[in-house]
Design a protein around this motif. Sequence first.
Motif, PDB file in Angstrom:
ATOM      1  N   HIS A  71      -3.528  32.511  -8.316  1.00 46.82           N
ATOM      2  CA  HIS A  71      -3.549  32.291  -9.761  1.00 46.82           C
ATOM      3  C   HIS A  71      -4.586  33.150 -10.474  1.00 46.82           C
ATOM      4  CE1 HIS A  71      -0.790  28.972  -9.208  1.00 46.82           C
ATOM      5  NE2 HIS A  71      -1.555  28.584  -8.199  1.00 46.82           N
ATOM      6  N   ARG A  72      -5.256  34.031  -9.750  1.00 50.78           N
ATOM      7  CA  ARG A  72      -6.272  34.884 -10.364  1.00 50.78           C
ATOM      8  C   ARG A  72      -5.623  35.968 -11.207  1.00 50.78           C
ATOM      9  NH1 ARG A  72      -9.903  34.933  -4.942  1.00 50.78           N
ATOM     10  NH2 ARG A  72     -10.624  32.784  -5.194  1.00 50.78           N
ATOM     11  N   GLY A  73      -6.411  36.499 -12.139  1.00 47.90           N
ATOM     12  CA  GLY A  73      -5.928  37.583 -12.983  1.00 47.90           C
ATOM     13  C   GLY A  73      -5.085  37.126 -14.162  1.00 47.90           C
ATOM     14  N   GLN A  74      -5.062  35.825 -14.431  1.00 48.01           N
ATOM     15  CA  GLN A  74      -4.251  35.290 -15.528  1.00 48.01           C
ATOM     16  C   GLN A  74      -5.110  34.618 -16.598  1.00 48.01           C
ATOM     17  OE1 GLN A  74      -0.954  32.889 -13.883  1.00 48.01           O
ATOM     18  NE2 GLN A  74      -1.517  33.750 -11.896  1.00 48.01           N
ATOM     19  N   ARG A  75      -6.410  34.818 -16.510  1.00 52.88           N
ATOM     20  CA  ARG A  75      -7.394  34.227 -17.435  1.00 52.88           C
ATOM     21  C   ARG A  75      -7.440  32.703 -17.332  1.00 52.88           C
ATOM     22  NH1 ARG A  75      -9.140  38.500 -21.549  1.00 52.88           N
ATOM     23  NH2 ARG A  75     -10.710  36.932 -21.887  1.00 52.88           N
ATOM     24  N   LEU A  76      -7.005  32.172 -16.215  1.00 54.47           N
ATOM     25  CA  LEU A  76      -7.077  30.726 -16.006  1.00 54.47           C
ATOM     26  C   LEU A  76      -8.518  30.274 -15.821  1.00 54.47           C
ATOM     27  CD1 LEU A  76      -3.968  30.321 -13.706  1.00 54.47           C
ATOM     28  CD2 LEU A  76      -4.177  29.627 -16.095  1.00 54.47           C
ATOM     29  N   GLY A  77      -9.368  31.152 -15.315  1.00 50.96           N
ATOM     30  CA  GLY A  77     -10.786  30.822 -15.174  1.00 50.96           C
ATOM     31  C   GLY A  77     -11.426  30.539 -16.519  1.00 50.96           C
ATOM     32  N   ASP A  78     -11.019  31.269 -17.539  1.00 56.94           N
ATOM     33  CA  ASP A  78     -11.525  31.024 -18.895  1.00 56.94           C
ATOM     34  C   ASP A  78     -11.201  29.594 -19.320  1.00 56.94           C
ATOM     35  OD1 ASP A  78     -11.612  33.808 -18.535  1.00 56.94           O
ATOM     36  OD2 ASP A  78     -11.018  34.226 -20.592  1.00 56.94           O
ATOM     37  N   ALA A  79      -9.949  29.210 -19.153  1.00 55.33           N
ATOM     38  CA  ALA A  79      -9.510  27.869 -19.546  1.00 55.33           C
ATOM     39  C   ALA A  79     -10.206  26.801 -18.703  1.00 55.33           C
ATOM     40  CB  ALA A  79      -7.994  27.744 -19.413  1.00 55.33           C
ATOM     41  N   LEU A  80     -10.385  27.087 -17.432  1.00 53.41           N
ATOM     42  CA  LEU A  80     -11.042  26.136 -16.532  1.00 53.41           C
ATOM     43  C   LEU A  80     -12.475  25.869 -16.985  1.00 53.41           C
ATOM     44  CD1 LEU A  80     -11.172  24.444 -13.966  1.00 53.41           C
ATOM     45  CD2 LEU A  80     -11.450  26.546 -12.663  1.00 53.41           C
ATOM     46  N   VAL A  81     -13.224  26.924 -17.270  1.00 55.82           N
ATOM     47  CA  VAL A  81     -14.608  26.749 -17.728  1.00 55.82           C
ATOM     48  C   VAL A  81     -14.626  26.042 -19.085  1.00 55.82           C
ATOM     49  CG1 VAL A  81     -16.698  27.955 -18.472  1.00 55.82           C
ATOM     50  CG2 VAL A  81     -15.515  28.673 -16.379  1.00 55.82           C
ATOM     51  N   GLU A  82     -13.787  26.485 -19.999  1.00 54.97           N
ATOM     52  CA  GLU A  82     -13.752  25.894 -21.338  1.00 54.97           C
ATOM     53  C   GLU A  82     -13.482  24.398 -21.271  1.00 54.97           C
ATOM     54  OE1 GLU A  82     -10.629  26.042 -24.926  1.00 54.97           O
ATOM     55  OE2 GLU A  82     -11.474  28.000 -24.416  1.00 54.97           O
ATOM     56  N   GLN A  83     -12.497  23.985 -20.501  1.00 54.75           N
ATOM     57  CA  GLN A  83     -12.167  22.559 -20.416  1.00 54.75           C
ATOM     58  C   GLN A  83     -13.234  21.771 -19.663  1.00 54.75           C
ATOM     59  OE1 GLN A  83      -8.186  21.308 -19.552  1.00 54.75           O
ATOM     60  NE2 GLN A  83      -7.311  23.099 -20.549  1.00 54.75           N
ATOM     61  N   THR A  84     -13.855  22.396 -18.673  1.00 52.92           N
ATOM     62  CA  THR A  84     -14.925  21.713 -17.937  1.00 52.92           C
ATOM     63  C   THR A  84     -16.088  21.399 -18.858  1.00 52.92           C
ATOM     64  OG1 THR A  84     -14.275  22.818 -15.884  1.00 52.92           O
ATOM     65  CG2 THR A  84     -16.497  21.897 -15.970  1.00 52.92           C
ATOM     66  N   LEU A  85     -16.401  22.315 -19.753  1.00 54.29           N
ATOM     67  CA  LEU A  85     -17.542  22.141 -20.652  1.00 54.29           C
ATOM     68  C   LEU A  85     -17.208  21.324 -21.896  1.00 54.29           C
ATOM     69  CD1 LEU A  85     -19.044  25.738 -20.518  1.00 54.29           C
ATOM     70  CD2 LEU A  85     -19.625  23.747 -19.110  1.00 54.29           C
ATOM     71  N   ALA A  86     -15.932  21.140 -22.183  1.00 57.99           N
ATOM     72  CA  ALA A  86     -15.510  20.508 -23.434  1.00 57.99           C
ATOM     73  C   ALA A  86     -16.074  19.104 -23.632  1.00 57.99           C
ATOM     74  CB  ALA A  86     -13.983  20.474 -23.521  1.00 57.99           C
ATOM     75  N   GLY A  87     -16.240  18.342 -22.591  1.00 56.41           N
ATOM     76  CA  GLY A  87     -16.688  16.964 -22.735  1.00 56.41           C
ATOM     77  C   GLY A  87     -18.191  16.781 -22.729  1.00 56.41           C
ATOM     78  N   LEU A  88     -18.941  17.870 -22.626  1.00 57.41           N
ATOM     79  CA  LEU A  88     -20.398  17.759 -22.561  1.00 57.41           C
ATOM     80  C   LEU A  88     -21.002  17.616 -23.951  1.00 57.41           C
ATOM     81  CD1 LEU A  88     -21.201  20.516 -19.913  1.00 57.41           C
ATOM     82  CD2 LEU A  88     -20.831  18.062 -19.540  1.00 57.41           C
ATOM     83  N   ALA A  89     -22.099  16.877 -24.021  1.00 59.26           N
ATOM     84  CA  ALA A  89     -22.800  16.717 -25.296  1.00 59.26           C
ATOM     85  C   ALA A  89     -23.284  18.082 -25.787  1.00 59.26           C
ATOM     86  CB  ALA A  89     -23.980  15.772 -25.118  1.00 59.26           C
ATOM     87  N   PRO A  90     -23.141  18.347 -27.074  1.00 67.18           N
ATOM     88  CA  PRO A  90     -23.498  19.669 -27.593  1.00 67.18           C
ATOM     89  C   PRO A  90     -25.000  19.947 -27.627  1.00 67.18           C
ATOM     90  CG  PRO A  90     -22.802  18.221 -29.379  1.00 67.18           C
ATOM     91  CD  PRO A  90     -22.572  17.479 -28.095  1.00 67.18           C
ATOM     92  N   ASN A  91     -25.831  18.917 -27.486  1.00 65.56           N
ATOM     93  CA  ASN A  91     -27.275  19.144 -27.585  1.00 65.56           C
ATOM     94  C   ASN A  91     -27.916  19.570 -26.265  1.00 65.56           C
ATOM     95  OD1 ASN A  91     -26.706  16.580 -26.608  1.00 65.56           O
ATOM     96  ND2 ASN A  91     -28.648  15.739 -27.304  1.00 65.56           N
ATOM     97  N   GLY A  92     -27.251  19.374 -25.135  1.00 68.58           N
ATOM     98  CA  GLY A  92     -27.808  19.796 -23.858  1.00 68.58           C
ATOM     99  C   GLY A  92     -27.458  21.243 -23.564  1.00 68.58           C
ATOM    100  N   CYS A  93     -28.257  21.874 -22.726  1.00 71.52           N
ATOM    101  CA  CYS A  93     -27.996  23.254 -22.319  1.00 71.52           C
ATOM    102  C   CYS A  93     -27.174  23.266 -21.036  1.00 71.52           C
ATOM    103  CB  CYS A  93     -29.308  23.991 -22.096  1.00 71.52           C
ATOM    104  SG  CYS A  93     -30.259  24.206 -23.605  1.00 71.52           S
ATOM    105  N   VAL A  94     -26.411  24.337 -20.850  1.00 69.50           N
ATOM    106  CA  VAL A  94     -25.598  24.508 -19.656  1.00 69.50           C
ATOM    107  C   VAL A  94     -26.080  25.772 -18.945  1.00 69.50           C
ATOM    108  CG1 VAL A  94     -23.282  24.837 -18.714  1.00 69.50           C
ATOM    109  CG2 VAL A  94     -23.612  23.425 -20.763  1.00 69.50           C
TER     110      VAL A  94
END
Length: 146
Positions: A71-94
């Motif tokens: 599944h590499r080369g399809q920009r799925l990693g972008d979506a994976l990171v974005e969704q993983t971070l989506a539920g985190l509080a905006p005030n903390g650092c990653v």
Amino acid sequence: MSAIRLEQVAGNDVHLKLALADAHLPTDDIEDNGRTYFKALSLDGRIIGFSGIEHCGDDHLLRSVVVLPDHRGQRLGDALVEQTLAGLAPNGCVFLATTSAAPFFARLGFSEVQRDSVPAAVLATRQLSSICPSSATIMKLIRPST
């Protein structure tokens, strides 16, 4: 970007362990407390990758991001990171540590930081204190100002 959905999995999930091992990512501490892992699924239910978050007080350590080879080369990693971070509080650092994927993470808004600027709780994780080599690049998500 292709649509994916995340499902939480336990650190002892055999598919998670195999994917991380195949990608030469650490598995030594994935069953420790304080970590949340996700299985990324395509809309038709196929496993496309995995990701994880380690909670470090108010901050977080992004870890275990892997897209399966088919599944590499399809920009799925972008979506994976974005969704993983989506539920985190905006005030903390990653933060994250990488030995090979700094350009990928830079494209997603992470910037290299010096180890001495990383909060003590993040530095105290097993990943940063003993598992990752000292040569690993430490990166911090630079969030846009609101």
